[in-house]
Each structure stands twice: as C-alpha cells, then as structure tokens.
Design a protein around this motif. Structure first.
Motif, PDB file in Angstrom:
ATOM      1  N   ILE A  75       0.848  -1.197   0.000  1.00 58.52           N
ATOM      2  CA  ILE A  75       0.000   0.000   0.000  1.00 58.52           C
ATOM      3  C   ILE A  75       0.883   1.247   0.000  1.00 58.52           C
ATOM      4  N   ALA A  76       1.929   1.218   0.824  1.00 56.50           N
ATOM      5  CA  ALA A  76       2.868   2.344   0.880  1.00 56.50           C
ATOM      6  C   ALA A  76       3.520   2.591  -0.481  1.00 56.50           C
ATOM      7  N   LYS A  77       3.903   1.525  -1.164  1.00 55.01           N
ATOM      8  CA  LYS A  77       4.503   1.668  -2.498  1.00 55.01           C
ATOM      9  C   LYS A  77       3.525   2.314  -3.472  1.00 55.01           C
ATOM     10  N   ALA A  78       2.261   1.912  -3.383  1.00 55.09           N
ATOM     11  CA  ALA A  78       1.249   2.486  -4.270  1.00 55.09           C
ATOM     12  C   ALA A  78       1.076   3.975  -4.003  1.00 55.09           C
ATOM     13  N   PHE A  79       1.083   4.366  -2.730  1.00 59.49           N
ATOM     14  CA  PHE A  79       0.950   5.788  -2.392  1.00 59.49           C
ATOM     15  C   PHE A  79       2.138   6.581  -2.938  1.00 59.49           C
ATOM     16  N   CYS A  80       3.332   6.014  -2.836  1.00 59.89           N
ATOM     17  CA  CYS A  80       4.520   6.690  -3.373  1.00 59.89           C
ATOM     18  C   CYS A  80       4.432   6.822  -4.893  1.00 59.89           C
ATOM     19  N   LYS A  81       3.969   5.778  -5.552  1.00 62.71           N
ATOM     20  CA  LYS A  81       3.813   5.832  -7.012  1.00 62.71           C
ATOM     21  C   LYS A  81       2.811   6.906  -7.414  1.00 62.71           C
TER      22      LYS A  81
END
Length: 313
Positions: A75-81
């Motif tokens: 989820i964190a990776k998606a927010f960064c993307k």
C-alpha cells in the motif's frame, strides 16, 4: 443488471469527489448563492468535468493494492507511485496533495515503516486517511471485526497516525460494514457505533472520545446546518458526511448537500459519496455524472478485480 457494492462504493467516492473539485475552498455562502447541481468543470483547479482528486486516487491505490492481499508495504509503495509517478491519477499527475499526507509519503519513500510514517501530532488530524479508507470495509466477511478495525487503524497510520484519525476511520468503516450487511442508514449508524464501542473505550482511544461526542449521540442529523463544519479536520468531515447522509434520501441529494457545504468540498463529497454509493447502489448514481468521470472503465475494472480478490480471500 445487478451492480456490485464494490463498484457502488468506489464510484460513489469518485463521483462525490469530482463534484467537489471545481469548488474546493469556496465558502458556504458562495455555494449557497451558486450551488453545484451537476457535474461541472474548471473552477479551482481548472480541470475538465469528471476530474477526481487525491481522495479518489488514494482510494484507488488502496483498492488496487488489496487486489493482491493486505500488505502495508505494498500500500505504501502504491501511495509513493501516486505522488512520484502519477499512478492512479486522472491524467498522469497528482494535484491537491495535503501537507500531512505529503510529508508522510515522503517518509515512506525514505523507508520509514508504514505504521510509523503518519504524523502523530494533534495538528496532524486532517481528513487525509478518512477520505481513502473505504476499500477496507469490503473485508468484513473474511475478518473478525477487531482485526478489520486494526487494519483500518494501521492503514490510517501510513499518513495519519494520531489516535483521533484512526478512530474516525474506524467509526466510518464500522458504519460502512452495516450498510454492506443491508442495514438502513440510521441503523448502520447506531449499530456501527455499538460495534466499535469496546475498542474505543480503551486506551489509546478512550481519551479521544470527547472529540466524537456529537457523533456518539447517535443523533448527528438533529444538528442545524450552521453547526456542521466542512473544513479539513477529520472529525468535522466525519460529522458532515454522516449529517448529509442522514438528512437526505438519495445518492444525488446526499453528495450535492455535502459539496454545497463549501470549504473542503471534494473530500466531504467523497466521504459522503462512499457510504451513499453503497447504500443506494451504483444504478442510483446519475448516469450522466458517471459518464463524465475520467478513466471510468478503469475504475469499473478495478471494482471487479477487488470483488474477485475479496471473494477469493
């Protein structure tokens, strides 16, 4: 045709968001003088009609991540993307990013653990986690309720770590679960509060209960409009969304009431729209509004994939 509650909720968030984007930061008096009555474009961000903001983007990032199971790091990776690559944006770039959210995602990018990224200061209680939390409600069939609410809290903490923000998200999801179970709006509101009471009468949440006293009466709809604030404070957004939902009798009426409160129009519209979408169903969202939504087919596909993943979990 029977539409899934997954599509009803996700599109409900997005349409409410897009209705509010052109008039974000307009005063209530301005909105009353010239109310939003349908999907329009330009205005605050000079975007075409049907453009959604960070509220929907982060909701879709969470939903996309949940298609592959619950994992805070993903989820964190998606927010960064989203911020850095334009992932799940209407037209390839992020706009309207709240300061608390931006700072937290910057920390995520630097490798801070997800549950430690969100600000925990009293001033970090904006509505940036509440606006995106709805997809977690769909896990209610496969999870014990305390585990579901723990996931809600932890997911809030990616950007908003204060117990007050976590609580607002938990109350909202508890009410959403009631709607998904077929309750009417008032019953879902009352039963939702009862369901989280055992969690929120214990530390670290107990000391925050006074902040939610107007919600906790179970009679938020009895307040006059001038007692309802529609700014970016998370408790105010929760209050406003429940007030709009309980004072109206259709999806369109609920989200237009929310948007025309003024100020943080896109988020009040999105948070109201998620619950209203679930309750009234996709077919009750005006079709001309849905047709205007950017990346409409991608959102429909996402809802279908989330439904499949959830049903198989």
């Amino acid at each position: 045709m029977q539409y899934s509650p997954f599509l009803s909720g996700l599109m409900g968030v997005c349409v409410g968001d897009a209705l509010g984007v052109p008039v974000e930061f307009n005063s209530r008096s301005d909105c009353q003088e010239k109310p939003i009555t349908t999907m329009v474009g330009y205005g605050t961000y000079h975007q075409p009609a049907g453009t959604w903001s960070d509220d929907s983007s982060l909701t879709f990032c969470l939903a996309e991540s949940l298609c592959n199971g619950y994992n805070l790091h993903e989820i964190a990776k998606a927010f960064c993307k989203w911020i850095y690559e334009g992932y799940w944006t209407p037209y390839g770039n992020a706009f309207d990013i709240g300061g608390t959210t931006y700072r937290a995602i910057s920390r995520l990018r630097e490798g801070v653990e997800p549950i430690a990224a969100g600000g925990t200061d009293i001033r970090d209680n904006g509505n940036g986690s509440l606006m995106r939390i709805l997809p977690l409600a769909y896990g209610y069939k496969s999870l014990e309720f305390p585990e579901l609410i723990k996931r809600v809290h932890d997911c809030s903490r990616l950007t908003h770590g204060h117990p007050r923000s976590q609580m607002a998200c938990g109350i909202y999801i508890s009410i959403a679960v009631g709607l998904l179970q077929g309750m009417d709006i008032k019953t879902a509101y009352i039963e939702g509060l009862k369901a989280v009471e055992a969690i929120y009468t214990k530390p670290p949440f107990k000391s925050e209960l006074p902040e939610f006293k107007r919600v906790w009466t179970g009679e938020i709809e009895s307040l006059p409009e001038n007692a309802i604030a529609s700014d970016g404070y998370v408790v105010h957004t929760l209050e406003a969304s429940l007030w709009c939902l309980l004072k109206t009798s259709s999806y369109a009426e609920a989200v237009l009431t929310a948007v025309n409160l003024g100020s943080d129009t896109d988020t009040t519209g999105a948070v109201t729209g998620g619950l209203a979408g679930i309750y009234y169903g996709f077919e009750q969202i005006p079709s001309e509004w849905v047709k205007a939504i950017a990346r409409r087919e991608d959102i429909i596909d996402l809802a279908n994939r989330l439904a499949k993943a959830t049903e198989n979990s």
